[in-house]
Motif scaffolding. Structure first.
Motif, PDB file in Angstrom:
ATOM      1  N   THR A  88       0.850  -1.189   0.000  1.00 44.87           N
ATOM      2  CA  THR A  88       0.000   0.000   0.000  1.00 44.87           C
ATOM      3  C   THR A  88       0.890   1.244   0.000  1.00 44.87           C
ATOM      4  O   THR A  88       1.856   1.318   0.757  1.00 44.87           O
ATOM      5  CB  THR A  88      -0.898   0.022   1.244  1.00 44.87           C
ATOM      6  OG1 THR A  88      -1.684  -1.176   1.259  1.00 44.87           O
ATOM      7  CG2 THR A  88      -1.827   1.236   1.208  1.00 44.87           C
ATOM      8  N   GLN A  89       0.574   2.193  -0.870  1.00 44.50           N
ATOM      9  CA  GLN A  89       1.420   3.375  -1.038  1.00 44.50           C
ATOM     10  C   GLN A  89       0.691   4.619  -0.526  1.00 44.50           C
ATOM     11  O   GLN A  89      -0.468   4.838  -0.843  1.00 44.50           O
ATOM     12  CB  GLN A  89       1.790   3.546  -2.517  1.00 44.50           C
ATOM     13  CG  GLN A  89       2.589   2.366  -3.073  1.00 44.50           C
ATOM     14  CD  GLN A  89       2.798   2.461  -4.567  1.00 44.50           C
ATOM     15  OE1 GLN A  89       2.060   3.147  -5.270  1.00 44.50           O
ATOM     16  NE2 GLN A  89       3.814   1.767  -5.074  1.00 44.50           N
ATOM     17  N   PHE A  90       1.397   5.418   0.260  1.00 43.23           N
ATOM     18  CA  PHE A  90       0.827   6.627   0.837  1.00 43.23           C
ATOM     19  C   PHE A  90       1.655   7.843   0.395  1.00 43.23           C
ATOM     20  O   PHE A  90       2.214   8.573   1.217  1.00 43.23           O
ATOM     21  CB  PHE A  90       0.803   6.527   2.367  1.00 43.23           C
ATOM     22  CG  PHE A  90      -0.041   5.397   2.886  1.00 43.23           C
ATOM     23  CD1 PHE A  90      -1.411   5.550   3.035  1.00 43.23           C
ATOM     24  CD2 PHE A  90       0.531   4.174   3.197  1.00 43.23           C
ATOM     25  CE1 PHE A  90      -2.197   4.507   3.509  1.00 43.23           C
ATOM     26  CE2 PHE A  90      -0.248   3.127   3.679  1.00 43.23           C
ATOM     27  CZ  PHE A  90      -1.617   3.284   3.823  1.00 43.23           C
TER      28      PHE A  90
END
Length: 492
Positions: free
Chosen positions: A3-5
């Motif tokens: 998951t990329q933030f």
């Protein structure tokens, strides 16, 4: 799957830039001496340029490395540093010239992904501006090898519309390697005899001491020209030049060519089947279908874009919406201030008895583009007010003006055009008046006009109505950075 933030990361790093907490580098941008307090670990991880720079600089007593940057504006560096920290840029609100400066700076700082992105953005969104600045853009694209996208854009224009380069004002100052790259192209849409003329012109411009009259040339003069052109001559397709052009154009300069080459050109011309020694380059691939002369790429203007020309054309035809493409008119350049002179007398002399003209001018300091269309003839020996219902004045859309402004003559038709050569004055009623030397003398003005009721400038720049132009307050007078006059012709 990870998951990329990225948005949160970008925002946090941007806040770090704004807070300057634990900074260890101060960068002074010499324009206004602005100081940026930044973090070496971030800059050197994002930019090879800064990594090399910081390796060369030692810490001061405060454990801070100080760096001065020249030749970059605060406006450009501000965008650069925010990109380095946050990975975001907003180009839509930037002027085209700033975006191009941003590109140059991005290349210097070795921000490769940004260099590619900015080139693509300029080609896709700012093509008209690139064409207006074509000579400058093209020269830079060849000096900076990483500007391949813009260079390809320019080469495509040159290939199909070679006059864009060969007839531009700066052609004689073009670098040799850029001209060689053009001459190498098999698809250059230009007759070989014409190419030869342009190359001779370029070579003679490099040696201004050569006699103007060719009959006065000595052997040494020809040797000088030959030495100047030695890098270009191998790329001329001599055996594609017509016999008539060989006699008219090649023969007078035969001493510039090697003796064997000139002999072979004549042999090929007189006895086509006889073998020759010289290398024969293949003919260029000239298109059978002629490209339309009124295409937007050929608009001969340093002020207006092709979109501007389409808009003006739609006003001439009294269209409610602007033309989008296929301009029905050709804009033939008659006068340009920087080329022909800025005095109003020049306009009268060149445009005498010429009808259907458009005058466009760039206002000094404000960047406004004002102008007017006159369907009647300008007359250089009679002073009179002229009647027409077909004239109009305008202010064109620029980076500072969202939409163009059109003001048509609606009454006092007998005062629509002021034709006053005796007093070095021409005007569209009082709505737009040009006087004397447009660049040196600050005497042009826009006045409230009942003939052209819609204002083409902000009210702060519009003079109230007065009886004599000598009564106009100086704050309403302006000078001109550049102007052009076009003859409007039916498209071909």
């Amino acid at each position: 799957m990870a998951t990329q933030f990225y948005d949160r990361l970008s925002n946090d790093l941007t806040q770090l830039l704004e807070s300057s907490i634990n900074y260890d580098v101060s960068i002074e941008v010499e324009e206004d001496a602005n100081i940026y307090k930044v973090h070496s670990i971030i800059l050197q991880s994002r930019s090879p340029y800064f990594k090399k720079k910081f390796d060369e600089i030692t810490f001061n007593d405060d454990y801070v490395k100080a760096l001065k940057l020249t030749n970059i504006s605060v406006k450009v560096f501000d965008v650069i540093i925010k990109y380095i920290y946050g990975g975001k840029i907003i180009l839509e609100k930037l002027e085209n010239s700033i975006i191009f400066d941003f590109l140059i700076a991005s290349n210097e700082f070795e921000l490769d992904e940004l260099v590619e992105h900015l080139q693509t953005y300029l080609v896709n969104n700012c093509a008209s501006w690139l064409r207006i600045k074509f000579a400058q853009i093209y020269r830079i694209s060849y000096q900076v090898k990483s500007f391949k996208i813009i260079r390809d854009f320019c080469n495509n224009i040159i290939t199909n519309y070679p006059n864009t380069i060969f007839e531009c004002e700066n052609f004689n100052s073009f670098p040799e390697d850029a001209l060689i790259s053009i001459l190498k192209r098999d698809d250059l849409q230009l007759e070989e005899g014409k190419i030869w003329e342009y190359i001779i012109q370029w070579g003679k411009a490099k040696s201004p001491m050569l006699p103007t009259n060719l009959k006065e040339w000595t052997g040494d003069n020809f040797l000088t020209l030959k030495e100047t052109l030695k890098g270009l001559l191998p790329y001329i397709r001599y055996f594609s030049i017509s016999g008539e052009d060989v006699i008219k154009k090649i023969h007078p300069y035969q001493q510039v060519l090697d003796q064997q080459l000139f002999l072979d050109i004549n042999i090929k011309f007189i006895t086509p089947t006889k073998p020759i020694v010289s290398t024969v380059l293949l003919p260029r691939k000239i298109l059978n279908t002629k490209l339309p002369k009124n295409t937007s790429i050929l608009l001969p203007s340093n002020i207006i874009t092709d979109e501007h020309a389409l808009e003006i054309s739609s006003w001439i035809d009294d269209k409610e919406t602007s033309y989008i493409k296929n301009n029905p008119y050709e804009f033939k350049l008659l006068v340009r201030g920087s080329r022909d002179g800025f005095h109003v007398k020049t306009i009268y002399d060149v445009c005498n008895k010429v009808s259907n003209t458009v005058i466009v001018l760039k206002v000094e300091n404000t960047g406004e583009i004002l102008g007017g269309f006159n369907p009647l003839e300008w007359i250089n020996n009679i002073s009179q007010l002229k009647k027409t219902q077909g004239s109009f004045v305008f202010s064109l859309k620029t980076e500072n003006l969202k939409n163009s402004i059109l003001s048509r003559v609606v009454e006092k038709f007998d005062c629509a055009i002021a034709n006053h050569p005796k007093h070095s004055w021409l005007g569209f009623g009082d709505a737009l008046c040009l006087r004397n030397d447009l660049k040196i003398e600050k005497k042009c003005y826009c006045m409230v006009s009942s003939a052209y009721p819609k204002l083409i400038r902000s009210e702060e720049f519009i003079s109230p109505e007065v009886n004599n132009c000598s009564d106009i307050s100086k704050k309403f007078l302006f000078s001109v950075e550049e102007y052009e006059v076009f003859k409007i012709l039916p498209g071909k």
